[in-house]
Design an enzyme around this catalytic site. Structure first.
Site, mmCIF file in Angstrom:
data_model
loop_
_atom_site.group_PDB
_atom_site.id
_atom_site.type_symbol
_atom_site.label_atom_id
_atom_site.label_comp_id
_atom_site.label_asym_id
_atom_site.label_seq_id
_atom_site.Cartn_x
_atom_site.Cartn_y
_atom_site.Cartn_z
ATOM 1 N N ASP A 45 0.831 -1.190 0.000
ATOM 2 C CA ASP A 45 0.000 0.000 0.000
ATOM 3 C C ASP A 45 0.874 1.251 0.000
ATOM 4 O OD1 ASP A 45 -2.441 1.400 0.199
ATOM 5 O OD2 ASP A 45 -1.963 1.792 2.281
ATOM 6 N N THR A 65 -3.044 5.061 -4.065
ATOM 7 C CA THR A 65 -2.008 5.818 -3.358
ATOM 8 C C THR A 65 -0.669 5.737 -4.076
ATOM 9 O OG1 THR A 65 -1.771 3.881 -1.964
ATOM 10 C CG2 THR A 65 -3.034 5.690 -1.093
ATOM 11 N N THR A 66 -0.357 4.594 -4.649
ATOM 12 C CA THR A 66 0.883 4.497 -5.409
ATOM 13 C C THR A 66 0.756 5.338 -6.681
ATOM 14 O OG1 THR A 66 0.874 2.207 -4.684
ATOM 15 C CG2 THR A 66 2.596 2.852 -6.196
ATOM 16 N N ASP A 68 -8.651 -1.125 1.670
ATOM 17 C CA ASP A 68 -8.686 -0.514 0.337
ATOM 18 C C ASP A 68 -9.927 -0.958 -0.424
ATOM 19 O OD1 ASP A 68 -6.292 0.593 0.897
ATOM 20 O OD2 ASP A 68 -5.234 -0.167 -0.864
HETATM 21 P P1 ADP Z 1 -2.532 1.878 -5.982
HETATM 22 O O1 ADP Z 1 -1.912 1.991 -4.630
HETATM 23 O O2 ADP Z 1 -2.271 3.097 -6.816
HETATM 24 O O3 ADP Z 1 -3.960 1.496 -5.960
HETATM 25 P P2 ADP Z 1 -2.048 -0.753 -6.960
HETATM 26 O O4 ADP Z 1 -0.820 -1.527 -6.637
HETATM 27 O O5 ADP Z 1 -3.315 -1.136 -6.293
HETATM 28 O O6 ADP Z 1 -1.709 0.760 -6.725
HETATM 29 O O7 ADP Z 1 -2.239 -0.830 -8.539
HETATM 30 C C1 ADP Z 1 -3.309 -0.200 -9.171
HETATM 31 C C2 ADP Z 1 -3.150 -0.284 -10.672
HETATM 32 O O8 ADP Z 1 -3.149 -1.625 -11.124
HETATM 33 C C3 ADP Z 1 -4.310 0.407 -11.339
HETATM 34 O O9 ADP Z 1 -3.837 1.241 -12.374
HETATM 35 C C4 ADP Z 1 -5.134 -0.742 -11.885
HETATM 36 O O10 ADP Z 1 -5.828 -0.375 -13.050
HETATM 37 C C5 ADP Z 1 -4.079 -1.766 -12.179
HETATM 38 N N1 ADP Z 1 -4.623 -3.125 -12.183
HETATM 39 C C6 ADP Z 1 -5.246 -3.771 -11.177
HETATM 40 N N2 ADP Z 1 -5.638 -5.013 -11.541
HETATM 41 C C7 ADP Z 1 -5.234 -5.161 -12.813
HETATM 42 C C8 ADP Z 1 -5.337 -6.230 -13.772
HETATM 43 N N3 ADP Z 1 -5.927 -7.375 -13.463
HETATM 44 N N4 ADP Z 1 -4.822 -6.032 -15.006
HETATM 45 C C9 ADP Z 1 -4.225 -4.870 -15.321
HETATM 46 N N5 ADP Z 1 -4.089 -3.837 -14.466
HETATM 47 C C10 ADP Z 1 -4.590 -3.962 -13.245
HETATM 48 MG MG MG Z 2 -4.808 -0.327 -5.281
#
Ligand code: ADP
Ligand code: MG
Length: 557
Positions: free
Chosen positions: A63, A96-97, A393
């Site tokens: 996170d 958040t990332t 989340d």
């Molecule tokens: P954050 O802290 O920003 O939410 P995450 O590590 O949760 O970061 O990653 C979020 C990103 O991953 C988003 O841009 C989302 O669209 C992408 N994402 C999540 N699941 C998938 C998937 N199955 N295929 C492609 N992209 C994905």
């Molecule tokens: Mg996320």
């Protein structure tokens, strides 16, 4: 009056360090890039986790907000990134990332211009315009999930939750947890209080042993002898909630007593016993079958209740008691006098159950139904902790989606589309601003690129395909296909994100980039530096940069 007329002489304290101008801006940008580099690899379903070891223990997390918080960044400019990650976490709960990456990428794109001597305010102006246009465009592209049947809605929400969970440690069980989260959120209805969803962690077992209670569950509290004789299951019991001690107390703590005759001592002792028996009697007379108190329930009371087939638990935490209160409809009493029926709560089933090594008091089928508790199981402590953060989340995302039910395609699809849109727009602008808007558009590509990098794909290749697809006009929903390393229709694959996550992220990242670009001087006061933590205090979000020249040190935030 005369003092005001005098010219002000500005002197800095000895040892005060100031750095100014372009060099300062470039160094701020570099610091932010360095921070983003630490969280970069956590993005997306193939992102890596970070293990952070500090004096409070070990944390494994994916996170962004958690990592940023634990990193304990002291660079004044880079702290802004910590702040936006935090605010993204509290505003929308996910992304958040993303927000940190976007902000640092905006700055990175601005760096060459700053080096070439472009005035930051031209940059900032263009960035603001581009940011607003991007947000406008996200709003246009967002798809509403309103007006669907409950079942349909449920499965749509579960998909949003699954997208959030797919990047987490518990991603392997995302369907299982996604439907649990959706049930929990729908159970609490439109209430805004997040703490109505409790998450209880019980080490041991496997993830799949986790379960959802439609009501309240909490760990059995400390109890005295006699507790085992109390019944452990009730149907439709009345529940009395208290905020008083039910313990035999020597009254010398409350009052001073003077005796002239030693024989009178017995009457004092008797009085003490009478007070407690009187209280217990009133509890029993109320008709309650379950007595909960935030304060201690002593051994005398425990035995007394046991003899009368009443269940009791003392030292229930404030939060749990509140949740029982809102679920069961009972009100917490501060006295046992005049306990009327209206203040008693109820539920369909109360049960004390063994979960792993712990015993749980579980209240299910509560009348107002506005609570849910997720009991999380799993191996290591750190694992459960991270699972809790991930569920948080997901819960936030589902709540967002329930509230303003519009979604956008994830996997970098929306980012590519906005990027294309801004590039097109840039062509219509005359002058320098064209370059800046273009750079902003390019920065948005960081999301799909990072998703590829983290999954081990050839980012250049995938991005080229994506650009082509989006340019062709009918590929607005195409994003990175995390399974094959090609591109795929994110919308059709149910990789969805609530629009508000993107809107908030773009907004906060643009603000942060503009803020840092507008700072051209940092003054370090040696005194504030020695006071740990304060050294990093920066002028806040005023945007006006730092005005700490008076030798008074910096404003605290
Ligand atoms: P954050 O802290 O920003 O939410 P995450 O590590 O949760 O970061 O990653 C979020 C990103 O991953 C988003 O841009 C989302 O669209 C992408 N994402 C999540 N699941 C998938 C998937 N199955 N295929 C492609 N992209 C994905
Ligand atoms: Mg996320």
């Amino acid at each position: 009056m005369s003092s005001m007329m005098q010219p002000q002489i500005i002197l800095l304290k000895e040892g005060t360090d100031t750095s100014q101008g372009r060099g300062q801006m470039l160094s701020n940008i570099s610091a932010c890039t360095a921070v983003a580099d630490t969280v970069r690899t956590t993005l997306g379903p193939r992102g890596m986790d970070k293990l952070i070891h500090d004096d409070k223990g070990t944390t494994i997390s994916n996170d962004g907000a958690t990592i940023m918080r634990l990193l304990d960044i002291i660079h004044p400019a880079a702290k802004v990134l910590v702040d936006i990650a935090k605010s993204q976490d509290s505003e929308v709960g996910d992304g958040t990332t993303t927000v940190v990456l976007l902000a640092s990428e905006f700055m990175k794109e601005a760096k060459p211009y700053v080096e070439d001597g472009v005035h930051p305010h031209s940059l900032i102006r263009s960035y603001r315009i581009a940011g607003n246009m991007a947000i406008q465009r996200v709003k246009e592209l967002a798809v509403s999930i309103e007006g669907k049947s409950l079942e349909e809605k449920k499965s749509l929400l579960a998909k949003c939750a699954a997208t959030t969970l797919s990047s987490k440690l518990i991603g392997g069980e995302k369907e299982f947890f996604a439907s649990m989260v959706v049930d929990a959120v729908l159970a609490i209805g439109h209430d805004d209080r997040l703490n109505l969803i409790g998450i209880k962690k019980v080490p041991g077992g496997t993830m799949r042993d986790s379960f959802l209670v439609n009501g309240v569950a909490f760990k059995k509290t400390f109890s005295y002898a006699g507790f085992e004789q109390q019944p452990k299951k009730f149907l439709n019991p009345k529940i009395l909630l208290l905020n008083i001690e039910l313990e035999l107390k020597s009254e010398k703590e409350n009052a001073e007593i003077r005796l002239s005759d030693p024989l009178q001592y017995q009457s004092i002792v008797d009085a003490e016993w009478n007070i407690i028996y009187d209280k217990l009697d009133k509890c029993v007379q109320s008709g309650a079958k379950i007595v909960l108190s935030r304060l201690a329930i002593g051994d005398l009371a425990t035995q007394y209740f046991a003899d009368r087939d009443i269940f009791c638990a003392g030292r229930v935490t404030e939060e749990d008691l509140q949740r029982v209160s809102s679920a069961s409809g009972g009100t917490v009493q501060t006295s046992v006098n005049n306990v009327i029926d209206e203040v008693l709560g109820t539920c369909e089933v109360f049960e004390e159950k063994q979960v792993g090594n712990e015993r749980f008091n579980i209240f299910s089928g509560c009348p107002s139904g506005q609570t849910a508790t997720i009991v999380l199981r799993g191996g290591a402590d750190q694992f459960i902790e991270e699972a809790e953060r991930s569920l948080h989340d997901a819960i936030m995302i589902v709540r967002r989606a329930v509230k303003n039910s519009t979604v956008v395609p994830g996997g970098g699809a929306i980012d590519m589309e906005i990027s294309k849109y801004l590039r097109q727009h840039a062509r219509t602008i005359a002058g320098k601003s064209q370059f800046f808007v273009n750079s902003f558009a390019k920065a948005l590509e960081v999301i799909p690129r990072q998703l590829c990098d983290n999954a081990g794909f050839d980012a250049t290749d995938v991005l080229n395909k994506l650009r082509q697809k989006h340019a062709s006009g009918d590929g607005a929903n195409y994003g990175v296909d995390i399974n094959t390393g090609g591109i795929a229709d994110s919308f059709a694959n149910f990789v969805w994100e609530p629009a508000v996550v993107k809107i908030n992220a773009i907004n906060a990242a643009t603000e942060a980039a503009c803020l840092i670009l507008s700072v051209d001087e940092t003054v370090k006061n040696p005194k504030s530096e020695s006071a740990q933590g304060d050294a990093a205090a920066m002028g806040g979000r005023g945007g006006g940069g730092m005005r700490g020249r008076g030798g008074r040190g910096m404003r605290r935030r």
